[in-house]
Design a protein around this motif. Structure first.
Motif, PDB file in Angstrom:
ATOM      1  N   GLY A   5      39.209 -53.541 -26.167  1.00 58.51           N
ATOM      2  CA  GLY A   5      40.546 -53.104 -25.759  1.00 58.51           C
ATOM      3  C   GLY A   5      41.212 -52.250 -26.820  1.00 58.51           C
ATOM      4  N   SER A   6      41.033 -52.641 -28.081  1.00 54.40           N
ATOM      5  CA  SER A   6      41.621 -51.833 -29.154  1.00 54.40           C
ATOM      6  C   SER A   6      40.964 -50.468 -29.241  1.00 54.40           C
ATOM      7  CB  SER A   6      41.532 -52.568 -30.491  1.00 54.40           C
ATOM      8  OG  SER A   6      40.194 -52.653 -30.922  1.00 54.40           O
ATOM      9  N   GLN A   7      39.681 -50.390 -28.928  1.00 55.84           N
ATOM     10  CA  GLN A   7      38.993 -49.102 -28.927  1.00 55.84           C
ATOM     11  C   GLN A   7      39.518 -48.202 -27.810  1.00 55.84           C
ATOM     12  OE1 GLN A   7      36.806 -47.926 -31.233  1.00 55.84           O
ATOM     13  NE2 GLN A   7      37.382 -49.797 -32.293  1.00 55.84           N
ATOM     14  N   VAL A   8      39.778 -48.789 -26.653  1.00 51.33           N
ATOM     15  CA  VAL A   8      40.332 -48.021 -25.537  1.00 51.33           C
ATOM     16  C   VAL A   8      41.732 -47.525 -25.884  1.00 51.33           C
ATOM     17  CG1 VAL A   8      41.152 -48.192 -23.142  1.00 51.33           C
ATOM     18  CG2 VAL A   8      38.928 -49.146 -23.784  1.00 51.33           C
ATOM     19  N   LEU A   9      42.555 -48.398 -26.466  1.00 54.46           N
ATOM     20  CA  LEU A   9      43.899 -47.995 -26.882  1.00 54.46           C
ATOM     21  C   LEU A   9      43.831 -46.863 -27.911  1.00 54.46           C
ATOM     22  CD1 LEU A   9      46.963 -48.397 -26.840  1.00 54.46           C
ATOM     23  CD2 LEU A   9      46.652 -50.131 -28.625  1.00 54.46           C
ATOM     24  N   HIS A  10      42.926 -46.967 -28.841  1.00 51.73           N
ATOM     25  CA  HIS A  10      42.755 -45.918 -29.849  1.00 51.73           C
ATOM     26  C   HIS A  10      42.389 -44.591 -29.194  1.00 51.73           C
ATOM     27  CE1 HIS A  10      40.379 -43.729 -32.974  1.00 51.73           C
ATOM     28  NE2 HIS A  10      41.470 -44.021 -33.660  1.00 51.73           N
ATOM     29  N   ALA A  11      41.485 -44.628 -28.215  1.00 50.52           N
ATOM     30  CA  ALA A  11      41.080 -43.404 -27.526  1.00 50.52           C
ATOM     31  C   ALA A  11      42.250 -42.792 -26.754  1.00 50.52           C
ATOM     32  CB  ALA A  11      39.914 -43.694 -26.581  1.00 50.52           C
ATOM     33  N   VAL A  12      43.086 -43.627 -26.146  1.00 48.61           N
ATOM     34  CA  VAL A  12      44.257 -43.120 -25.410  1.00 48.61           C
ATOM     35  C   VAL A  12      45.235 -42.442 -26.366  1.00 48.61           C
ATOM     36  CG1 VAL A  12      46.304 -43.857 -24.123  1.00 48.61           C
ATOM     37  CG2 VAL A  12      44.057 -44.737 -23.495  1.00 48.61           C
ATOM     38  N   ASP A  28      46.228 -38.409 -26.495  1.00 51.30           N
ATOM     39  CA  ASP A  28      47.585 -37.886 -26.444  1.00 51.30           C
ATOM     40  C   ASP A  28      47.787 -36.820 -27.518  1.00 51.30           C
ATOM     41  OD1 ASP A  28      50.340 -37.888 -25.540  1.00 51.30           O
ATOM     42  OD2 ASP A  28      50.798 -38.892 -27.438  1.00 51.30           O
ATOM     43  N   PHE A  29      47.320 -37.088 -28.723  1.00 58.64           N
ATOM     44  CA  PHE A  29      47.443 -36.108 -29.805  1.00 58.64           C
ATOM     45  C   PHE A  29      46.630 -34.850 -29.492  1.00 58.64           C
ATOM     46  CE2 PHE A  29      45.754 -34.171 -33.641  1.00 58.64           C
ATOM     47  CZ  PHE A  29      46.924 -33.845 -34.288  1.00 58.64           C
ATOM     48  N   VAL A  30      45.409 -35.032 -28.995  1.00 61.34           N
ATOM     49  CA  VAL A  30      44.550 -33.884 -28.679  1.00 61.34           C
ATOM     50  C   VAL A  30      45.196 -33.020 -27.600  1.00 61.34           C
ATOM     51  CG1 VAL A  30      42.317 -33.229 -27.696  1.00 61.34           C
ATOM     52  CG2 VAL A  30      42.434 -34.980 -29.455  1.00 61.34           C
ATOM     53  N   TYR A  31      45.867 -33.643 -26.641  1.00 62.90           N
ATOM     54  CA  TYR A  31      46.556 -32.886 -25.593  1.00 62.90           C
ATOM     55  C   TYR A  31      47.593 -31.940 -26.200  1.00 62.90           C
ATOM     56  CZ  TYR A  31      49.988 -31.842 -22.000  1.00 62.90           C
ATOM     57  OH  TYR A  31      50.868 -31.191 -21.172  1.00 62.90           O
ATOM     58  N   TYR A  32      48.439 -32.459 -27.071  1.00 61.34           N
ATOM     59  CA  TYR A  32      49.482 -31.620 -27.663  1.00 61.34           C
ATOM     60  C   TYR A  32      48.894 -30.575 -28.609  1.00 61.34           C
ATOM     61  CZ  TYR A  32      53.098 -34.386 -25.531  1.00 61.34           C
ATOM     62  OH  TYR A  32      53.908 -34.982 -24.612  1.00 61.34           O
ATOM     63  N   PRO A  37      56.610 -34.403 -28.986  1.00 64.74           N
ATOM     64  CA  PRO A  37      57.846 -34.701 -28.264  1.00 64.74           C
ATOM     65  C   PRO A  37      58.754 -35.651 -29.055  1.00 64.74           C
ATOM     66  CG  PRO A  37      56.030 -35.867 -27.278  1.00 64.74           C
ATOM     67  CD  PRO A  37      55.454 -34.960 -28.315  1.00 64.74           C
ATOM     68  N   THR A  38      60.035 -35.423 -28.940  1.00 66.13           N
ATOM     69  CA  THR A  38      61.024 -36.309 -29.560  1.00 66.13           C
ATOM     70  C   THR A  38      61.956 -36.790 -28.461  1.00 66.13           C
ATOM     71  OG1 THR A  38      62.528 -34.480 -30.002  1.00 66.13           O
ATOM     72  CG2 THR A  38      60.962 -35.035 -31.746  1.00 66.13           C
ATOM     73  N   ARG A  39      62.851 -37.673 -28.812  1.00 64.26           N
ATOM     74  CA  ARG A  39      63.793 -38.166 -27.807  1.00 64.26           C
ATOM     75  C   ARG A  39      64.621 -37.046 -27.201  1.00 64.26           C
ATOM     76  NH1 ARG A  39      66.537 -43.824 -29.668  1.00 64.26           N
ATOM     77  NH2 ARG A  39      64.499 -44.758 -29.836  1.00 64.26           N
ATOM     78  N   GLU A  40      65.022 -36.108 -28.023  1.00 66.65           N
ATOM     79  CA  GLU A  40      65.847 -35.014 -27.535  1.00 66.65           C
ATOM     80  C   GLU A  40      65.090 -34.149 -26.526  1.00 66.65           C
ATOM     81  OE1 GLU A  40      65.508 -35.550 -30.973  1.00 66.65           O
ATOM     82  OE2 GLU A  40      67.338 -36.743 -31.000  1.00 66.65           O
ATOM     83  N   LEU A  41      63.779 -33.972 -26.725  1.00 65.96           N
ATOM     84  CA  LEU A  41      62.989 -33.147 -25.822  1.00 65.96           C
ATOM     85  C   LEU A  41      62.645 -33.874 -24.537  1.00 65.96           C
ATOM     86  CD1 LEU A  41      60.502 -31.480 -28.343  1.00 65.96           C
ATOM     87  CD2 LEU A  41      62.487 -30.439 -27.271  1.00 65.96           C
TER      88      LEU A  41
END
Length: 64
Positions: free
Chosen positions: A28-35, A39-43, A58-62
């Motif tokens: 489960g921790s490996q799956v969370l790490h991949a997610v 997310d970082f790779v997407y941005y 992204p920040t709260r303001e965005l």
């Protein structure tokens, strides 16, 4: 690579009582790490696709 290691080592994480919870937590921790990494790779890919512009996370303001 790390996920492949843990999938192959899953059977070694069974406790003496037969519980597979440690293996499930590890996978489960490996799956969370991949997610989170995805997310970082997407941005990063989005910034590169926009002509190599500076990556802006992204920040709260965005998000409003």
């Amino acid at each position: 690579m790390d996920g492949v290691f843990w999938i192959n080592s899953y059977h070694e994480l069974v406790t003496s009582s037969g519980s597979t919870i440690p293996g499930i937590v590890c996978l489960g921790s490996q799956v969370l790490h991949a997610v989170l990494l995805g997310d970082f790779v997407y941005y990063y890919a989005k910034a590169v696709g926009e002509g190599g512009a500076e990556m802006v996370l992204p920040t709260r303001e965005l998000m409003v």
